[in-house]
Scaffold this active site. Sequence first.
Site, mmCIF file in Angstrom:
data_model
loop_
_atom_site.group_PDB
_atom_site.id
_atom_site.type_symbol
_atom_site.label_atom_id
_atom_site.label_comp_id
_atom_site.label_asym_id
_atom_site.label_seq_id
_atom_site.Cartn_x
_atom_site.Cartn_y
_atom_site.Cartn_z
ATOM 1 N N GLY A 73 0.824 -1.199 0.000
ATOM 2 C CA GLY A 73 0.000 0.000 0.000
ATOM 3 C C GLY A 73 0.858 1.247 0.000
ATOM 4 C CG HIS A 101 0.013 6.464 5.473
ATOM 5 N ND1 HIS A 101 1.146 7.016 6.044
ATOM 6 C CD2 HIS A 101 0.317 5.159 5.248
ATOM 7 C CE1 HIS A 101 2.085 6.082 6.161
ATOM 8 N NE2 HIS A 101 1.602 4.944 5.686
ATOM 9 C CD GLN A 129 3.213 5.753 2.614
ATOM 10 O OE1 GLN A 129 2.254 5.178 2.111
ATOM 11 N NE2 GLN A 129 4.218 5.087 3.175
ATOM 12 C CB CYS A 154 5.164 2.108 7.338
ATOM 13 S SG CYS A 154 4.580 3.599 6.511
ATOM 14 C CG LEU A 155 6.612 1.129 1.265
ATOM 15 C CD1 LEU A 155 5.948 1.421 -0.078
ATOM 16 C CD2 LEU A 155 7.791 0.182 1.083
ATOM 17 C CG HIS A 169 -0.674 0.883 7.149
ATOM 18 N ND1 HIS A 169 0.295 0.394 8.006
ATOM 19 C CD2 HIS A 169 -0.035 1.786 6.354
ATOM 20 C CE1 HIS A 169 1.457 0.994 7.741
ATOM 21 N NE2 HIS A 169 1.287 1.835 6.724
ATOM 22 C CD GLU A 170 -1.281 2.249 2.624
ATOM 23 O OE1 GLU A 170 -0.892 3.421 2.453
ATOM 24 O OE2 GLU A 170 -0.509 1.344 2.984
HETATM 25 CO CO CO Z 1 2.564 3.096 5.629
#
Ligand code: CO
Length: 191
Positions: A46, A148, A51, A102-103, A144-145
């Site tokens: 995701g 963000h 991000q 998480c990226l 999660h997304e």
């Molecule tokens: Co993340």
Amino acid sequence: MNKLPIVTIPDKILRQKAQAVTRFDADLQHLIDDMIATLREANGVGLAAPQVGQPLQLAVILTLPEEDDEGNEIEDTRELYVIINPEIFWRSKETIKGIEGCLSIPGYLGEVARHESVRVRGLDRRGRKVRLHLFDWTARIFQHEIDHLNGELYIDKLTGPENIWTEEEFEQRREALRQTRTESEEPVVGD
Ligand code: CO
């Protein structure tokens, strides 16, 4: 399609509430395509627009592949979602603990409890209304997304302050657990 640089903590954009998307123009389509390319390249599941430095209510999600009985990934079972201006309008009472990364927080993994199932409404990449009923890992990724898009990160929601590990620590911990399990499961011989 271009791969975009991924913003990491403590960049402030990750802590801002993203703005609603109102224009479904060519720029937006390019951004979506670039985000999909970036997500695939990073081997992620995701990616939210903040991000990649865009404070917009937009995320791309690539679900985990299904597995056969031997635990091998079945090809072409990953599903791609593009979700815009999403809202979770129903959450299951049941929650499940799971391990997330998480990226934007590279090298770490943490344990988070998420609703087992959620219902989401929002728009697709053309601005058409969509409603989704999501379960298990897909529901987790959406939660999660969508966090963000509200400036929230999984590290805010750990099951305990100690339940975050470097990838290395996590691997060692898992290996240790595996060994304990094997030992205790060994049949007692003799007696
Ligand atoms: Co993340």
